[in-house]
Write a protein that holds these residues in place. Structure first.
Motif, PDB file in Angstrom:
ATOM      1  N   GLY A  60     -12.109  56.647   6.244  1.00  0.00           N
ATOM      2  CA  GLY A  60     -11.657  56.532   7.626  1.00  0.00           C
ATOM      3  C   GLY A  60     -11.634  55.088   8.097  1.00  0.00           C
ATOM      4  O   GLY A  60     -11.784  54.809   9.284  1.00  0.00           O
ATOM      5  N   ALA A  61     -11.435  54.159   7.167  1.00  0.00           N
ATOM      6  CA  ALA A  61     -11.478  52.729   7.474  1.00  0.00           C
ATOM      7  C   ALA A  61     -10.084  52.117   7.383  1.00  0.00           C
ATOM      8  O   ALA A  61      -9.240  52.569   6.608  1.00  0.00           O
ATOM      9  CB  ALA A  61     -12.418  52.007   6.509  1.00  0.00           C
ATOM     10  N   ASP A  62      -9.865  51.089   8.167  1.00  0.00           N
ATOM     11  CA  ASP A  62      -8.617  50.348   8.133  1.00  0.00           C
ATOM     12  C   ASP A  62      -8.682  49.268   7.067  1.00  0.00           C
ATOM     13  O   ASP A  62      -9.758  48.901   6.592  1.00  0.00           O
ATOM     14  CB  ASP A  62      -8.348  49.687   9.492  1.00  0.00           C
ATOM     15  CG  ASP A  62      -8.086  50.702  10.584  1.00  0.00           C
ATOM     16  OD1 ASP A  62      -7.488  51.763  10.279  1.00  0.00           O
ATOM     17  OD2 ASP A  62      -8.474  50.453  11.736  1.00  0.00           O
ATOM     18  N   TYR A  63      -7.514  48.733   6.731  1.00  0.00           N
ATOM     19  CA  TYR A  63      -7.391  47.669   5.744  1.00  0.00           C
ATOM     20  C   TYR A  63      -6.579  46.535   6.347  1.00  0.00           C
ATOM     21  O   TYR A  63      -5.523  46.760   6.946  1.00  0.00           O
ATOM     22  CB  TYR A  63      -6.690  48.186   4.487  1.00  0.00           C
ATOM     23  CG  TYR A  63      -6.320  47.094   3.506  1.00  0.00           C
ATOM     24  CD1 TYR A  63      -7.249  46.605   2.598  1.00  0.00           C
ATOM     25  CD2 TYR A  63      -5.042  46.553   3.507  1.00  0.00           C
ATOM     26  CE1 TYR A  63      -6.907  45.598   1.701  1.00  0.00           C
ATOM     27  CE2 TYR A  63      -4.694  45.542   2.618  1.00  0.00           C
ATOM     28  CZ  TYR A  63      -5.631  45.074   1.724  1.00  0.00           C
ATOM     29  OH  TYR A  63      -5.293  44.075   0.854  1.00  0.00           O
ATOM     30  N   VAL A  64      -7.081  45.298   6.196  1.00  0.00           N
ATOM     31  CA  VAL A  64      -6.389  44.106   6.669  1.00  0.00           C
ATOM     32  C   VAL A  64      -6.454  43.051   5.572  1.00  0.00           C
ATOM     33  O   VAL A  64      -7.532  42.801   5.022  1.00  0.00           O
ATOM     34  CB  VAL A  64      -7.069  43.536   7.948  1.00  0.00           C
ATOM     35  CG1 VAL A  64      -6.402  42.251   8.387  1.00  0.00           C
ATOM     36  CG2 VAL A  64      -7.077  44.556   9.061  1.00  0.00           C
TER      37      VAL A  64
END
Length: 148
Positions: A60-64
């Motif tokens: 449930g984590a974003d990626y940048v």
């Protein structure tokens, strides 16, 4: 300034299941990829598009991707390919961050709940640790760092 929790992690010498379990268990909300090149076939599960998908689905984590926090090709090659000295790498990368003025271009808040990602399995000889140390020096120790 309020302390901001940030983690760091490398993806080599680990399995995908162990990697994602560490990210999930640490409650990471955003993985900040500090690699210069994030699409190498050698990266396996950590190729940019695949990693973004897995992080969202599993953790449930974003990626940048944040190449501003990556060393240049010249710095990398001198250390990795040419088997250079760590002290020279460290000095060169710290100088690069100062030239880029990353402490002015980024805000501490963007790291909240984040985890810096690069390839090295341990932080000892890794630029993700140097990023945290540099920013803490500029931001009066605002980052509380945990190496996963």
């Amino acid at each position: 300034m309020e302390k901001i929790d940030i983690a760091t992690i490398g993806f080599t010498k680990t399995t995908a299941s162990r990697f994602f379990e560490r990210v999930k268990h640490a409650g990471i909300k955003k993985v900040i990829d500090v690699r210069l090149h994030n699409t190498s076939q050698l990266a396996g599960f950590a190729k940019a598009d695949d990693l973004a998908y897995f992080l969202k689905e599993i953790c449930g984590a974003d990626y940048v991707h944040q190449p501003l926090l990556a060393p240049t090709d010249d710095i990398l090659k001198a250390y990795k390919r040419d088997k250079g000295d760590w002290t020279i790498y460290e000095t060169s990368f710290m100088r690069l961050m100062a030239q880029r003025k990353i402490e002015e271009r980024l805000k501490a808040e963007m790291f909240r709940g984040g985890c810096l990602l690069c390839s090295e399995d341990k932080p000892h000889h890794c630029h993700r640790r140097l990023v945290c140390e540099y920013l803490n020096g500029k931001w009066d120790g605002a980052l509380r760092v945990q190496h996963l």
